[in-house]
Motif scaffolding. Sequence first.
Motif, mmCIF file in Angstrom:
data_model
loop_
_atom_site.group_PDB
_atom_site.id
_atom_site.type_symbol
_atom_site.label_atom_id
_atom_site.label_comp_id
_atom_site.label_asym_id
_atom_site.label_seq_id
_atom_site.Cartn_x
_atom_site.Cartn_y
_atom_site.Cartn_z
ATOM 1 N N ALA A 18 48.429 37.977 35.902
ATOM 2 C CA ALA A 18 47.596 38.901 35.134
ATOM 3 C C ALA A 18 47.944 38.867 33.652
ATOM 4 O O ALA A 18 47.052 38.867 32.792
ATOM 5 C CB ALA A 18 47.755 40.322 35.687
ATOM 6 N N VAL A 19 49.241 38.847 33.329
ATOM 7 C CA VAL A 19 49.657 38.776 31.929
ATOM 8 C C VAL A 19 49.190 37.471 31.293
ATOM 9 O O VAL A 19 48.757 37.439 30.130
ATOM 10 C CB VAL A 19 51.190 38.922 31.827
ATOM 11 C CG1 VAL A 19 51.662 38.673 30.400
ATOM 12 C CG2 VAL A 19 51.623 40.313 32.277
ATOM 13 N N GLU A 20 49.261 36.396 32.059
ATOM 14 C CA GLU A 20 48.769 35.103 31.559
ATOM 15 C C GLU A 20 47.272 35.166 31.265
ATOM 16 O O GLU A 20 46.807 34.616 30.257
ATOM 17 C CB GLU A 20 49.060 34.025 32.597
ATOM 18 C CG GLU A 20 48.620 32.634 32.177
ATOM 19 C CD GLU A 20 48.906 31.588 33.238
ATOM 20 O OE1 GLU A 20 48.361 30.467 33.124
ATOM 21 O OE2 GLU A 20 49.660 31.880 34.195
ATOM 22 N N GLN A 21 46.526 35.862 32.114
ATOM 23 C CA GLN A 21 45.081 35.992 31.891
ATOM 24 C C GLN A 21 44.792 36.818 30.644
ATOM 25 O O GLN A 21 43.840 36.524 29.899
ATOM 26 C CB GLN A 21 44.424 36.639 33.112
ATOM 27 C CG GLN A 21 44.382 35.739 34.341
ATOM 28 C CD GLN A 21 43.798 36.452 35.544
ATOM 29 O OE1 GLN A 21 44.284 37.502 35.952
ATOM 30 N NE2 GLN A 21 42.742 35.896 36.106
ATOM 31 N N VAL A 72 38.065 36.100 31.756
ATOM 32 C CA VAL A 72 39.422 35.933 32.278
ATOM 33 C C VAL A 72 40.304 37.096 31.852
ATOM 34 O O VAL A 72 41.106 37.611 32.649
ATOM 35 C CB VAL A 72 40.018 34.588 31.807
ATOM 36 C CG1 VAL A 72 41.491 34.481 32.203
ATOM 37 C CG2 VAL A 72 39.230 33.431 32.408
ATOM 38 N N ARG A 73 40.166 37.547 30.620
ATOM 39 C CA ARG A 73 40.977 38.678 30.152
ATOM 40 C C ARG A 73 40.637 39.949 30.933
ATOM 41 O O ARG A 73 41.541 40.705 31.323
ATOM 42 C CB ARG A 73 40.774 38.893 28.654
ATOM 43 C CG ARG A 73 41.311 37.765 27.781
ATOM 44 C CD ARG A 73 41.459 38.193 26.334
ATOM 45 N NE ARG A 73 40.196 38.590 25.738
ATOM 46 C CZ ARG A 73 39.321 37.752 25.161
ATOM 47 N NH1 ARG A 73 39.574 36.448 25.133
ATOM 48 N NH2 ARG A 73 38.187 38.210 24.623
ATOM 49 N N ILE A 74 39.359 40.189 31.161
ATOM 50 C CA ILE A 74 38.970 41.375 31.929
ATOM 51 C C ILE A 74 39.481 41.264 33.373
ATOM 52 O O ILE A 74 39.921 42.261 33.964
ATOM 53 C CB ILE A 74 37.432 41.544 31.897
ATOM 54 C CG1 ILE A 74 36.994 41.944 30.477
ATOM 55 C CG2 ILE A 74 36.989 42.591 32.906
ATOM 56 C CD1 ILE A 74 35.495 42.098 30.314
ATOM 57 N N GLY A 75 39.469 40.061 33.932
ATOM 58 C CA GLY A 75 40.034 39.868 35.265
ATOM 59 C C GLY A 75 41.514 40.208 35.308
ATOM 60 O O GLY A 75 42.005 40.810 36.273
ATOM 61 N N LEU A 80 45.980 44.052 36.833
ATOM 62 C CA LEU A 80 47.044 45.012 36.512
ATOM 63 C C LEU A 80 46.729 46.394 37.069
ATOM 64 O O LEU A 80 47.638 47.123 37.501
ATOM 65 C CB LEU A 80 47.236 45.081 35.001
ATOM 66 C CG LEU A 80 47.915 43.875 34.351
ATOM 67 C CD1 LEU A 80 47.897 44.000 32.830
ATOM 68 C CD2 LEU A 80 49.357 43.744 34.849
ATOM 69 N N GLU A 81 45.462 46.753 37.082
ATOM 70 C CA GLU A 81 45.096 48.047 37.662
ATOM 71 C C GLU A 81 45.417 48.080 39.156
ATOM 72 O O GLU A 81 45.935 49.079 39.672
ATOM 73 C CB GLU A 81 43.613 48.328 37.456
ATOM 74 C CG GLU A 81 43.181 49.667 38.036
ATOM 75 C CD GLU A 81 41.702 49.947 37.850
ATOM 76 O OE1 GLU A 81 41.321 51.142 37.823
ATOM 77 O OE2 GLU A 81 40.921 48.975 37.731
ATOM 78 N N ARG A 82 45.130 46.990 39.870
ATOM 79 C CA ARG A 82 45.435 46.956 41.302
ATOM 80 C C ARG A 82 46.934 47.015 41.551
ATOM 81 O O ARG A 82 47.393 47.665 42.492
ATOM 82 C CB ARG A 82 44.831 45.691 41.925
ATOM 83 C CG ARG A 82 43.313 45.755 42.082
ATOM 84 C CD ARG A 82 42.811 44.616 42.937
ATOM 85 N NE ARG A 82 42.997 43.328 42.287
ATOM 86 C CZ ARG A 82 42.104 42.762 41.485
ATOM 87 N NH1 ARG A 82 40.962 43.383 41.212
ATOM 88 N NH2 ARG A 82 42.345 41.579 40.937
ATOM 89 N N ILE A 83 47.697 46.353 40.701
ATOM 90 C CA ILE A 83 49.161 46.415 40.836
ATOM 91 C C ILE A 83 49.659 47.839 40.610
ATOM 92 O O ILE A 83 50.520 48.339 41.344
ATOM 93 C CB ILE A 83 49.830 45.440 39.852
ATOM 94 C CG1 ILE A 83 49.517 43.987 40.245
ATOM 95 C CG2 ILE A 83 51.337 45.668 39.801
ATOM 96 C CD1 ILE A 83 49.953 42.969 39.217
ATOM 97 N N ALA A 84 49.119 48.503 39.599
ATOM 98 C CA ALA A 84 49.533 49.879 39.305
ATOM 99 C C ALA A 84 49.182 50.821 40.445
ATOM 100 O O ALA A 84 49.889 51.811 40.685
ATOM 101 C CB ALA A 84 48.872 50.350 38.012
ATOM 102 N N ARG A 85 48.120 50.519 41.174
ATOM 103 C CA ARG A 85 47.733 51.361 42.312
ATOM 104 C C ARG A 85 48.550 51.043 43.553
ATOM 105 O O ARG A 85 48.838 51.920 44.354
ATOM 106 C CB ARG A 85 46.246 51.175 42.617
ATOM 107 C CG ARG A 85 45.310 51.803 41.599
ATOM 108 C CD ARG A 85 43.853 51.604 42.002
ATOM 109 N NE ARG A 85 42.938 52.282 41.092
ATOM 110 C CZ ARG A 85 41.604 52.253 41.212
ATOM 111 N NH1 ARG A 85 41.058 51.580 42.213
ATOM 112 N NH2 ARG A 85 40.839 52.887 40.341
ATOM 113 N N ASP A 86 48.906 49.775 43.728
ATOM 114 C CA ASP A 86 49.607 49.351 44.945
ATOM 115 C C ASP A 86 51.092 49.665 44.920
ATOM 116 O O ASP A 86 51.706 49.849 45.979
ATOM 117 C CB ASP A 86 49.413 47.845 45.174
ATOM 118 C CG ASP A 86 47.964 47.490 45.464
ATOM 119 O OD1 ASP A 86 47.188 48.398 45.818
ATOM 120 O OD2 ASP A 86 47.603 46.298 45.325
#
Length: 275
Positions: free
Chosen positions: A99-102, A111-114, A119-125
């Motif tokens: 995600a940081v690479e994107q 790609v940046r929005i992806g 990161l949002e999914r990681i923050a939720r998981d």
Amino acid sequence: MDVLIDRRPRGASRQRVVKLGLRHPAGTKTRRRPRSSPAGKAQPRRRLDLTQILTLGAVLATLALAIPQYIASQSALESTRSQSVNLQQQQITERFSKAVEQLGTPDNLEVRIGGIYSLERIARDSEPDHPTAVNVLTTFVRENTKALRDPQGSCPNQAVSADAQTALTVLIRRNSAWDDPGSRIDFTDACLQQAVLTELVAFVADLRGADLRRANLRDASLMDTDLRDVNLGGARLTNIRLRGVNLGRADLSDADLRDVDLGRAYIGPIGYSRP
């Protein structure tokens, strides 16, 4: 043998009370018959019979086999859990790096929005990784918008970019209960003109010098936030909670201030317009 005769007064019936007593020769003892137990009550057993001994031995043998098996199964279960946690953390680390690479991909908005949504999914998981994801998104918005300032330090007269607005939206709908108490949202000197920040929760945030002209902060909560030198000209601030904020030298010209909560707020010289 002795015979006793009871004589009673005349007119009463006579009864003979005979008491027979047997005398034993001197030096002999009388043998008493053993008392029988009450009917239906069995005498307690003094010894375990063979069946009980075998049953007890079987139970002990079963326990001797079951206890080591239980300990071994618990150890295997704990090992499996540990491996699962390690695998999950490894997957999150890989997702985070991707995600940081994107986010750093130039000239590719999709790609940046992806990367932002990853990161949002990681923050939720993952609660432990939530503060890091929030910090990365905050840094992305701040640094990429601040870089738009001209040599005189002014932000361009344009709306915030699509990827920056996407990151702001993700920050708005994050689970603020998982925020790190030791960190805060930092948008110092960010160019956030016309940004949509409705219902943003950012306690003790740092927005010093940010350009928020014509931004929408309706129903936001920025309590105890540093808003010194912020430009809120023409911004929509209806029903915003600004308790305890520092508004020193802030520009609130033409801002919509209906139902604003300014309890304990420091209000210095305000209301002037800046280029």
